[in-house]
Motif scaffolding. Structure first.
Motif, short mmCIF file in Angstrom:
data_model
loop_
_atom_site.label_atom_id
_atom_site.label_comp_id
_atom_site.label_asym_id
_atom_site.label_seq_id
_atom_site.Cartn_x
_atom_site.Cartn_y
_atom_site.Cartn_z
N GLU A 273 0.83 -1.20 0.00
CA GLU A 273 0.00 0.00 0.00
C GLU A 273 0.87 1.26 0.00
O GLU A 273 1.93 1.29 0.61
CB GLU A 273 -0.91 0.05 1.24
N TYR A 274 0.42 2.29 -0.72
CA TYR A 274 1.03 3.61 -0.60
C TYR A 274 -0.08 4.63 -0.45
O TYR A 274 -1.22 4.39 -0.82
CB TYR A 274 1.93 3.92 -1.81
N TYR A 275 0.26 5.80 0.12
CA TYR A 275 -0.76 6.74 0.55
C TYR A 275 -0.80 8.03 -0.27
O TYR A 275 -1.66 8.88 -0.05
CB TYR A 275 -0.55 7.07 2.04
N SER A 276 0.13 8.14 -1.22
CA SER A 276 0.15 9.29 -2.10
C SER A 276 1.21 9.02 -3.16
O SER A 276 1.99 8.06 -3.06
CB SER A 276 0.49 10.57 -1.33
N LEU A 277 1.26 9.84 -4.19
CA LEU A 277 2.30 9.69 -5.21
C LEU A 277 3.68 9.90 -4.60
O LEU A 277 4.65 9.26 -5.00
CB LEU A 277 2.07 10.70 -6.34
N ASP A 278 3.74 10.79 -3.63
CA ASP A 278 5.00 11.04 -2.93
C ASP A 278 5.47 9.78 -2.22
O ASP A 278 6.65 9.43 -2.25
CB ASP A 278 4.78 12.18 -1.92
N ASP A 279 4.54 9.09 -1.57
CA ASP A 279 4.87 7.87 -0.85
C ASP A 279 5.26 6.76 -1.83
O ASP A 279 6.14 5.95 -1.54
CB ASP A 279 3.68 7.43 0.00
N LEU A 280 4.62 6.72 -3.01
CA LEU A 280 4.97 5.74 -4.03
C LEU A 280 6.41 5.92 -4.48
O LEU A 280 7.16 4.95 -4.63
CB LEU A 280 4.00 5.86 -5.21
N GLU A 281 6.79 7.18 -4.67
CA GLU A 281 8.18 7.46 -5.07
C GLU A 281 9.15 6.98 -4.00
O GLU A 281 10.23 6.46 -4.31
CB GLU A 281 8.35 8.95 -5.33
N ARG A 282 8.78 7.17 -2.73
CA ARG A 282 9.64 6.69 -1.64
C ARG A 282 9.81 5.19 -1.69
O ARG A 282 10.93 4.66 -1.54
CB ARG A 282 9.02 7.10 -0.29
N LEU A 283 8.71 4.47 -1.92
CA LEU A 283 8.77 3.01 -1.97
C LEU A 283 9.63 2.52 -3.13
O LEU A 283 10.42 1.59 -3.00
CB LEU A 283 7.35 2.44 -2.09
N VAL A 284 9.47 3.16 -4.29
CA VAL A 284 10.28 2.78 -5.46
C VAL A 284 11.75 2.98 -5.14
O VAL A 284 12.59 2.13 -5.48
CB VAL A 284 9.85 3.60 -6.68
N SER A 285 12.07 4.08 -4.46
CA SER A 285 13.46 4.35 -4.11
C SER A 285 14.01 3.28 -3.18
O SER A 285 15.14 2.81 -3.35
CB SER A 285 13.55 5.74 -3.44
N VAL A 286 13.20 2.86 -2.18
CA VAL A 286 13.65 1.80 -1.26
C VAL A 286 13.85 0.48 -1.97
O VAL A 286 14.83 -0.23 -1.77
CB VAL A 286 12.61 1.65 -0.11
N LEU A 287 12.90 0.12 -2.85
CA LEU A 287 12.93 -1.18 -3.51
C LEU A 287 14.04 -1.28 -4.56
O LEU A 287 14.53 -2.37 -4.85
CB LEU A 287 11.58 -1.46 -4.17
N THR A 288 14.43 -0.16 -5.14
CA THR A 288 15.44 -0.18 -6.19
C THR A 288 16.83 0.18 -5.69
O THR A 288 17.78 0.24 -6.45
CB THR A 288 15.06 0.79 -7.32
N SER A 289 16.92 0.44 -4.37
CA SER A 289 18.21 0.81 -3.79
C SER A 289 19.15 -0.39 -3.81
O SER A 289 18.75 -1.54 -3.61
CB SER A 289 18.02 1.31 -2.36
N ASP A 290 20.43 -0.11 -4.03
CA ASP A 290 21.43 -1.19 -4.05
C ASP A 290 21.75 -1.71 -2.67
O ASP A 290 22.25 -2.80 -2.48
CB ASP A 290 22.73 -0.69 -4.71
N SER A 291 21.49 -0.87 -1.63
CA SER A 291 21.87 -1.25 -0.26
C SER A 291 20.90 -2.26 0.29
O SER A 291 19.78 -2.38 -0.17
CB SER A 291 21.90 -0.01 0.62
#
Length: 291
Positions: A273-291
């Protein structure tokens, strides 16, 4: 016994050297209609009595903000506690400032922002107010934060409280649980049985937030230390409900967003679940992070 209404420095701040501006006047209290968009839904009666006593003694320090809806009718934008306390105090008139509002959406936006900034809302009332701004106007969490003058992380953390079941939210509103308790319980929001068990212990034993966090760690530890072979056996067979919930909880804690695993035999899908487009961008950043 009539008292002179106290206005403090609020008038000069609003009108400079012209406190007799036509937008400011003493309004008949019966002409003011409560705000249907008021984010506060719990009013402490003892607190209202104390405020009423203060008004009787010193008057209303800060004028109410209203919008004119007809020749002799005004809708309250901000100041419902003062309005209620003024009625308890027996006042016939209250000082008001009239704001000209263009339409219903503009009124809703101003009412929500004014009350978030001016009123001591409980955590759930505040979260609901943020959600209304996001849902109604399509704001991102960053835009919402700018509107109300708070950090984006504050908005994100507040919205997460809405993931809690109704009975936990009611406990927070009524004061049985603190906001800190609620944030700790978010870690096991996808395990209803554990959530209910720990909530009952908090209420019965008056546990501190630190004690609750310790209890949650102990509860989660057996699931986190399952051996790899046992996990592989479960995956090869039909994945159990309890194991799916444990995995979902781990992912939820990692992403800070609600995660649900829907399975169909050995296959399935993960919903985040995400709560806004801003939150979606945050999730994409976490999921695509190399760390």
């Amino acid at each position: 016994m009539a008292k002179t209404t106290g206005l403090g420095q609020g008038v000069s701040a609003l009108f400079g050297d012209s406190p007799d501006d036509e937008r400011f006047f003493e309004c008949d209290i019966e002409l003011i209609v409560p705000n249907k968009h008021q984010p506060r839904f719990v009013f402490d009666e003892a607190g209202l009595e104390e405020l009423a006593d203060s008004i009787i003694e010193k008057g209303i320090i800060q004028p109410l903000i209203v919008s004119k809806v007809s020749a002799n009718r005004y809708t309250l934008i901000a100041g419902e506690r003062r309005l209620r306390a003024s009625k308890i105090a027996g006042l016939k008139t209250v000082p008001v400032v009239v704001q000209n509002i263009g339409d219903e959406d503009a009124f809703l936006e101003l009412a929500l922002i004014e009350n978030i900034q001016r009123t001591d809302l409980n955590p759930l009332e505040e979260a609901e107010a943020y959600k209304k701004l996001i849902d109604r106007f399509g704001y991102t969490q960053e835009q919402t934060a700018q509107k109300v003058g708070k950090k984006r992380s504050t908005i994100t953390n507040s919205l997460r409280l809405l993931l809690l079941p109704d009975y936990i939210r009611d406990d927070v509103v009524s004061g049985f649980l603190s906001e800190g308790h609620a944030r700790s319980l978010l870690r096991i929001v996808d395990n209803p049985a554990a959530l209910k068990e720990i909530r009952d212990q908090i209420v019965a034993k008056h546990l501190s937030v630190r004690q609750v966090e310790s209890l949650i760690r102990k509860y989660k530890k057996p699931k986190q230390t399952e051996n790899v072979a046992a996990q592989q056996d479960i995956v090869e067979q039909e994945i159990s409900d309890s194991y799916c919930k444990a995995l979902a909880t781990q992912i939820t804690n990692k992403l800070n967003s609600r995660v649900v695993i829907n399975r169909n035999g050995n296959r399935g899908k993960i919903e985040i679940e995400y709560y806004s487009l801003d939150d979606l961008e945050r999730l994409v950043s976490v999921l695509t992070s190399d760390s």
